[in-house]
Scaffold this motif. Structure first.
Motif, short mmCIF file in Angstrom:
data_model
loop_
_atom_site.label_atom_id
_atom_site.label_comp_id
_atom_site.label_asym_id
_atom_site.label_seq_id
_atom_site.Cartn_x
_atom_site.Cartn_y
_atom_site.Cartn_z
N THR A 157 0.85 -1.19 0.00
CA THR A 157 0.00 0.00 0.00
C THR A 157 0.89 1.24 0.00
O THR A 157 1.68 1.43 0.91
CB THR A 157 -0.91 0.01 1.25
N MET A 158 0.74 2.06 -1.02
CA MET A 158 1.63 3.20 -1.17
C MET A 158 1.34 4.29 -0.16
O MET A 158 0.20 4.58 0.15
CB MET A 158 1.52 3.77 -2.59
N GLY A 159 2.43 4.92 0.33
CA GLY A 159 2.29 6.06 1.20
C GLY A 159 2.38 7.36 0.42
O GLY A 159 2.37 7.38 -0.82
N GLY A 160 2.53 8.46 1.16
CA GLY A 160 2.54 9.77 0.52
C GLY A 160 3.76 10.03 -0.34
O GLY A 160 3.66 10.60 -1.44
N LEU A 161 4.95 9.62 0.13
CA LEU A 161 6.18 9.87 -0.62
C LEU A 161 6.18 9.16 -1.98
O LEU A 161 6.48 9.79 -3.00
CB LEU A 161 7.39 9.47 0.21
N PRO A 162 5.85 7.85 -2.05
CA PRO A 162 5.81 7.20 -3.36
C PRO A 162 4.82 7.87 -4.32
O PRO A 162 5.12 8.02 -5.52
CB PRO A 162 5.38 5.77 -3.04
N ARG A 163 3.66 8.27 -3.81
CA ARG A 163 2.67 8.92 -4.67
C ARG A 163 3.22 10.23 -5.23
O ARG A 163 3.02 10.57 -6.40
CB ARG A 163 1.37 9.17 -3.89
N LYS A 164 3.94 10.96 -4.37
CA LYS A 164 4.49 12.23 -4.82
C LYS A 164 5.56 12.03 -5.88
O LYS A 164 5.59 12.73 -6.90
CB LYS A 164 5.07 12.98 -3.61
N LEU A 165 6.45 11.05 -5.66
CA LEU A 165 7.51 10.80 -6.62
C LEU A 165 6.95 10.31 -7.95
O LEU A 165 7.43 10.71 -9.03
CB LEU A 165 8.51 9.77 -6.06
N GLN A 166 5.93 9.45 -7.89
CA GLN A 166 5.35 8.92 -9.12
C GLN A 166 4.57 9.99 -9.89
O GLN A 166 4.33 9.85 -11.09
CB GLN A 166 4.46 7.72 -8.82
N SER A 167 4.19 11.06 -9.20
CA SER A 167 3.45 12.13 -9.87
C SER A 167 4.37 13.11 -10.59
O SER A 167 3.91 13.93 -11.39
CB SER A 167 2.59 12.89 -8.86
N ILE A 168 5.67 13.04 -10.31
CA ILE A 168 6.63 13.94 -10.95
C ILE A 168 6.99 13.39 -12.33
O ILE A 168 7.51 12.27 -12.45
CB ILE A 168 7.90 14.09 -10.09
N SER A 169 6.72 14.16 -13.34
CA SER A 169 6.94 13.70 -14.72
C SER A 169 8.27 14.23 -15.25
O SER A 169 8.39 15.39 -15.64
CB SER A 169 5.79 14.17 -15.62
N LEU A 170 9.28 13.38 -15.21
CA LEU A 170 10.59 13.67 -15.80
C LEU A 170 10.92 12.53 -16.76
O LEU A 170 11.51 11.53 -16.38
CB LEU A 170 11.66 13.77 -14.70
N PRO A 171 10.50 12.65 -18.01
CA PRO A 171 10.64 11.54 -18.95
C PRO A 171 12.12 11.19 -19.22
O PRO A 171 12.99 12.05 -19.06
CB PRO A 171 9.94 12.05 -20.21
N PRO A 172 12.36 9.92 -19.60
CA PRO A 172 11.33 8.90 -19.81
C PRO A 172 10.81 8.31 -18.50
O PRO A 172 11.56 8.16 -17.55
CB PRO A 172 12.06 7.83 -20.62
N MET A 173 9.52 7.99 -18.49
CA MET A 173 8.88 7.37 -17.33
C MET A 173 8.94 5.86 -17.50
O MET A 173 8.63 5.33 -18.56
CB MET A 173 7.44 7.84 -17.21
N ILE A 174 9.35 5.17 -16.46
CA ILE A 174 9.47 3.70 -16.49
C ILE A 174 8.23 3.10 -15.87
O ILE A 174 7.87 3.40 -14.73
CB ILE A 174 10.72 3.24 -15.73
N LYS A 175 7.54 2.22 -16.62
CA LYS A 175 6.30 1.61 -16.15
C LYS A 175 6.55 0.22 -15.57
O LYS A 175 7.43 -0.51 -16.03
CB LYS A 175 5.28 1.55 -17.29
N PHE A 176 5.73 -0.14 -14.58
CA PHE A 176 5.88 -1.43 -13.90
C PHE A 176 4.59 -1.76 -13.17
O PHE A 176 3.63 -0.97 -13.18
CB PHE A 176 7.04 -1.36 -12.90
N ASP A 177 4.55 -2.92 -12.54
CA ASP A 177 3.41 -3.37 -11.71
C ASP A 177 2.08 -3.36 -12.47
O ASP A 177 1.04 -2.93 -11.94
CB ASP A 177 3.29 -2.51 -10.44
N PHE A 178 2.08 -3.87 -13.69
CA PHE A 178 0.84 -3.96 -14.45
C PHE A 178 -0.12 -4.98 -13.83
O PHE A 178 -1.34 -4.87 -13.98
CB PHE A 178 1.14 -4.37 -15.90
N GLU A 179 0.44 -5.95 -13.08
CA GLU A 179 -0.40 -6.97 -12.44
C GLU A 179 -1.08 -6.43 -11.19
O GLU A 179 -2.08 -6.97 -10.73
CB GLU A 179 0.45 -8.20 -12.05
N ILE A 180 -0.52 -5.35 -10.62
CA ILE A 180 -1.05 -4.79 -9.38
C ILE A 180 -2.12 -3.74 -9.65
O ILE A 180 -3.17 -3.71 -9.01
CB ILE A 180 0.08 -4.17 -8.53
N THR A 181 -1.85 -2.88 -10.61
CA THR A 181 -2.74 -1.75 -10.93
C THR A 181 -3.05 -1.74 -12.41
O THR A 181 -2.13 -1.88 -13.23
CB THR A 181 -2.07 -0.41 -10.54
N PRO A 182 -4.31 -1.59 -12.81
CA PRO A 182 -4.65 -1.48 -14.24
C PRO A 182 -3.86 -0.34 -14.90
O PRO A 182 -3.88 0.79 -14.42
CB PRO A 182 -6.15 -1.19 -14.23
#
Length: 424
Positions: A219-244
């Motif tokens: 379960t993600m906390g506040g820091l991971p959500r903040k970091l994942q919201s920062i768009s500095l391309p290229p963005m690396i995608k992962f955890d397709f099995e966890i989240t659509p």
């Protein structure tokens, strides 16, 4: 204060996942006749070389590495080889029984046995690499590895490992005593932090109605959500099995995390795996399932790269000691893992805290004589040597008592353990 408490919890969790990898590797090696035969074949030249060429090696090595006669690299003898097996055995017992942190005692133990710090680090890294290659279970975990995530992370890890290796070698060439002092200081801070947290966690667990409060971390906390919201391309995608649609994070954060893990591996020789889990799960928001697979991936590349390019080609590895530690750890892990079936979790937590703190005391008490030799502090050689001996004896007595306790529990409950193995 809350930051240190959270980070301590994350580090303990990370070392436990790292221990699970070690236990899985050991089982893979010992359950395969072919891999066990390879290990036996590797032991033959190690033992013969130690008996026949030990004196030649000990006299030649100062001229081969650095040319520092006053603080030359450690000599090799059959006794040192036996010590390496003993160190590996104890580290394996801690890893298997406690399920965390056995690798933290290897470098302090080798340094206490007379091995120079840079050689202890290089040899430990090679031992980890050999274990990873021989018992690789990455093919079983490929479904849990995000290749883009792992690839970008490993780029940073290799950069960090290079920096760690360069720093260790630079300090050794500058002054071998400074090199030992630096490595010991890093371990003092790391083991002190982990040991104090583990002890407070143990005492908290002993209190009625108290729990350790550990979580799986998916379960993600506040820091991971903040970091994942920062768009500095290229963005690396992962955890397709966890989240659509999966999750994504900037390559920059992955590289920076890899640099930190690689730097720790290059300086301390512990593979860096204990840092990967807390950084991935609690900082970047990667699922624990993907983290475990990626960690296996990075350990092989990081430990292999660091041990070969930063230490082996410069002569800072004792092959025979690495093989001795590998042999001892494989046996220790199996015995320790079986003992967990018949002892309480709270006892295991207590021993973990004591083991880590003994490593902390060992490196702390080794520092005064090194600082005195560099004329940083004023201290007599007799006092410095006495403090060093106290730290060494305290360390080996604590770890030795733990080893004796594990073996006594193992043999006292041998019939019970055999029965559980039959039923399992």
């Amino acid at each position: 204060m809350n930051f240190f408490k959270q980070w301590g919890k994350f580090m303990i969790q990370g070392s436990r996942y790292y221990a699970q990898w070690e236990i899985s590797n050991a089982a893979t090696i010992l359950n395969s006749r072919r891999r066990t035969a390879i290990l036996v074949l590797l032991l033959i030249p190690a033992i013969i070389g130690g008996i026949v060429f030990a004196e030649d090696i000990s006299t030649a090595m100062p001229d081969l590495i650095g040319g520092h006669n006053a603080y030359s690299p450690s000599y090799y003898s059959l006794g040192i080889f036996v010590v390496s097996i003993f160190v590996g055995l104890l580290a394996g017992l801690i890893t298997g029984c406690i399920g965390a942190g056995g690798g933290f005692i290897i470098a302090p133990a080798l340094m206490s046995a007379g091995i120079k710090g840079i050689l202890a680090v290089g040899t430990d890294l090679f031992h980890i690499f050999a274990k990873a290659i021989m018992g690789s279970v990455i093919h079983r975990k490929l479904g849990n590895v995000s290749v883009p995530l792992a690839f970008v992370f490993v780029i940073g890890a290799l950069m960090g490992a290079t920096g760690g290796g360069l720093l260790n070698r630079y300090l050794y060439e500058l002054n071998p005593v400074l090199s030992d002092a630096f490595i010991s200081t890093v371990y003092v801070f790391m083991l002190g932090f982990l040991g104090i947290y583990a002890l407070t966690d143990f005492l908290r667990t002993m209190s009625p109605g108290k729990a350790s409060g550990e979580t799986g971390g998916d379960t993600m906390g506040g820091l991971p959500r903040k970091l994942q919201s920062i768009s500095l391309p290229p963005m690396i995608k992962f955890d397709f099995e966890i989240t659509p649609g999966g999750r994504s994070i900037s390559w920059l954060f992955l590289v920076m995390s890899g640099v930190l893990v690689g730097l720790a591996a290059g300086i301390m020789g512990v593979g860096g795996g204990f840092l990967t889990f807390p950084i991935f799960v609690y900082v970047m928001g990667v699922s624990s399932m993907t983290t475990v697979g990626t960690d296996i991936f990075q350990i092989i590349f990081t430990a292999g790269y660091a041990s070969i390019t930063q230490y082996a080609i410069y002569g800072f590895i004792f092959y025979t000691l690495a093989i001795g530690m590998l042999l001892g750890s494989l046996v220790g892990i199996q015995i320790g893992a079986m003992v967990t079936k018949v002892v309480s979790d709270i006892t295991i937590r207590g021993f973990y805290a004591i083991a880590i703190l003994s490593g902390f005391v060992n490196r702390l008490f080794s520092l005064p004589i090194k600082l005195a030799n560099m004329e940083i502090i004023s201290l007599s050689q007799e006092t410095g040597a006495m403090l060093n001996r106290i730290g060494t004896w305290a360390f080996f007595i604590v770890i030795g008592i733990f080893g004796i306790w594990v073996f006594s529990v193992f043999f006292r409950n041998l019939k019970t353990l055999r029965g559980k193995e039959v039923r399992s």
